[in-house]
Design a protein around this motif. Sequence first.
Motif, PDB file in Angstrom:
ATOM      1  N   ASP A 103      -6.628  -2.897   9.041  1.00 10.38           N
ATOM      2  CA  ASP A 103      -5.464  -2.251   8.449  1.00 10.38           C
ATOM      3  C   ASP A 103      -5.633  -1.943   6.967  1.00 10.38           C
ATOM      4  O   ASP A 103      -4.870  -1.145   6.411  1.00 10.38           O
ATOM      5  CB  ASP A 103      -4.207  -3.107   8.657  1.00 10.38           C
ATOM      6  N   ILE A 104      -6.629  -2.558   6.291  1.00 14.11           N
ATOM      7  CA  ILE A 104      -6.842  -2.246   4.874  1.00 14.11           C
ATOM      8  C   ILE A 104      -8.147  -1.479   4.650  1.00 14.11           C
ATOM      9  O   ILE A 104      -8.606  -1.331   3.516  1.00 14.11           O
ATOM     10  CB  ILE A 104      -6.797  -3.514   3.994  1.00 14.11           C
ATOM     11  N   THR A 111      -5.917  -1.027  -2.611  1.00 13.94           N
ATOM     12  CA  THR A 111      -5.350  -1.497  -1.353  1.00 13.94           C
ATOM     13  C   THR A 111      -5.866  -2.883  -1.002  1.00 13.94           C
ATOM     14  O   THR A 111      -5.105  -3.784  -0.621  1.00 13.94           O
ATOM     15  CB  THR A 111      -5.701  -0.515  -0.215  1.00 13.94           C
ATOM     16  N   HIS A 171      -4.438  -5.674  -3.339  1.00 14.58           N
ATOM     17  CA  HIS A 171      -3.049  -6.014  -3.017  1.00 14.58           C
ATOM     18  C   HIS A 171      -2.982  -6.908  -1.784  1.00 14.58           C
ATOM     19  O   HIS A 171      -2.265  -7.922  -1.765  1.00 14.58           O
ATOM     20  CB  HIS A 171      -2.238  -4.737  -2.788  1.00 14.58           C
ATOM     21  N   ALA A 172      -3.741  -6.538  -0.745  1.00 15.91           N
ATOM     22  CA  ALA A 172      -3.720  -7.323   0.491  1.00 15.91           C
ATOM     23  C   ALA A 172      -4.292  -8.720   0.266  1.00 15.91           C
ATOM     24  O   ALA A 172      -3.745  -9.711   0.755  1.00 15.91           O
ATOM     25  CB  ALA A 172      -4.509  -6.595   1.579  1.00 15.91           C
ATOM     26  N   GLU A 193      -1.798 -11.009  -1.566  1.00 14.76           N
ATOM     27  CA  GLU A 193      -0.744 -11.466  -0.663  1.00 14.76           C
ATOM     28  C   GLU A 193      -1.266 -12.540   0.287  1.00 14.76           C
ATOM     29  O   GLU A 193      -0.606 -13.563   0.524  1.00 14.76           O
ATOM     30  CB  GLU A 193      -0.223 -10.264   0.141  1.00 14.76           C
ATOM     31  N   ARG A 194      -2.473 -12.355   0.791  1.00 16.99           N
ATOM     32  CA  ARG A 194      -3.025 -13.275   1.777  1.00 16.99           C
ATOM     33  C   ARG A 194      -3.454 -14.600   1.148  1.00 16.99           C
ATOM     34  O   ARG A 194      -3.271 -15.665   1.753  1.00 16.99           O
ATOM     35  CB  ARG A 194      -4.190 -12.594   2.510  1.00 16.99           C
ATOM     36  N   SER A 251      -9.330 -12.840   4.126  1.00 19.07           N
ATOM     37  CA  SER A 251      -9.402 -11.377   4.033  1.00 19.07           C
ATOM     38  C   SER A 251      -9.083 -10.663   5.332  1.00 19.07           C
ATOM     39  O   SER A 251      -8.537  -9.555   5.319  1.00 19.07           O
ATOM     40  CB  SER A 251     -10.803 -10.960   3.573  1.00 19.07           C
ATOM     41  N   ARG A 272      -3.931 -11.057   8.662  1.00 16.97           N
ATOM     42  CA  ARG A 272      -2.688 -10.497   8.124  1.00 16.97           C
ATOM     43  C   ARG A 272      -1.784 -11.621   7.625  1.00 16.97           C
ATOM     44  O   ARG A 272      -1.753 -12.715   8.207  1.00 16.97           O
ATOM     45  CB  ARG A 272      -1.961  -9.677   9.197  1.00 16.97           C
TER      46      ARG A 272
END
Length: 366
Positions: free
Chosen positions: A19-20, A266, A269-270, A273-274, A344, A347
């Motif tokens: 998704d990233i 992108t 950012h992911a 959050e993770r 990484s 989700r």
Amino acid sequence: MSVADTKPVSFARGAPSLDIVDVEGLKAAALAAFDSDPAGVTGYGTSVGYVPLREWIAKKHGVHVDQVMVTNGSMQADAFLFDQLVKADTPVIVERPTYDRTLLGLRERRGQLHPITLDEDGLDVAELRALLESGVRPAIAHIIPNFQNPAGVTLSMPKRQELLALAEQYGFIIFEDDPYHDVRFRGESMPRLLDMDGGKGNVVYASSFSKTVCPGVRVGYLVGPSGLISQICKAATNTYIAPNMVAQAIVHQFAVSGALENSVKTVRHALNERADALAAALRKHLPEAKFTVPDGGYFLWVELGEDIDVDALLHAAAARHVAVVKGTDFLLEGGQGSLRLAYSAVRAEDIDEGVRRLAEAVHSLR
């Protein structure tokens, strides 16, 4: 057991989740590569790599193009460098812990490995200095300076300066293995050792597009003294004539189009959050665990205690559909009770459930 309970959660692989990954951007880059340079993309090329990408990398690092070689992933860059510098019983400095494939490559070449402790601010330079003063003369020191794999720590500025001074004083090469530099998601960026060296030739730098584009492209590179790069290119010619021109041309178009810059944003950012979600879940479900939350990169190192047998834990976690990597894989000795967790590929909404199951596995062993 419900479907949600059986959904696999893998903290094992240091790769971005789909998704990233900018799949559409890669499609556009592939089309642009074939349209703009069909001969270059489809031909053999030479061992230096796809020339436009080589030039782009040279410009990125402010070095002469003769100092750059583009390879099939940074692990191949590592292998070529080790073949040049590490023979049987060659003293080599490694971090403790360090990337398991690095240990494998150096042991296969029968290097004499000297692990140096990692602190929260990177390599214990005082320990390295003591080793050097004892008479050990390494050919190379393998350093992962940013968000180290597996520990997640970053080498501090004072330690970078002292390490460079030691390399110059004792005549060894710092191999700066740095695939995570561009995926810092908080804090101030550290200068590369390559840049700090100022062209003295004490640093050979390696990086990869696996963490910023996607692992499937298998494009990495080396930056170093032109004489050494020339020697490695000759060895590469004898090995495969040339690396993958198609993949390298796609990466080049991805970079020059601006898609790489957007992809990095992108991914950052992911990862931010993770990493935060993983730290919160560990505090909630495994409050006794010790760890340092990284400021970037893909990994978090967890100390669970010497009462935990990580071999048994691996199986207990797998039975609960959770994959982890045991800390013993990253050390010549020790590491019992330690894990590397890669956030990484998970989700954020799945992280808490994964850690809950991991905690259940830990508690089952106690």
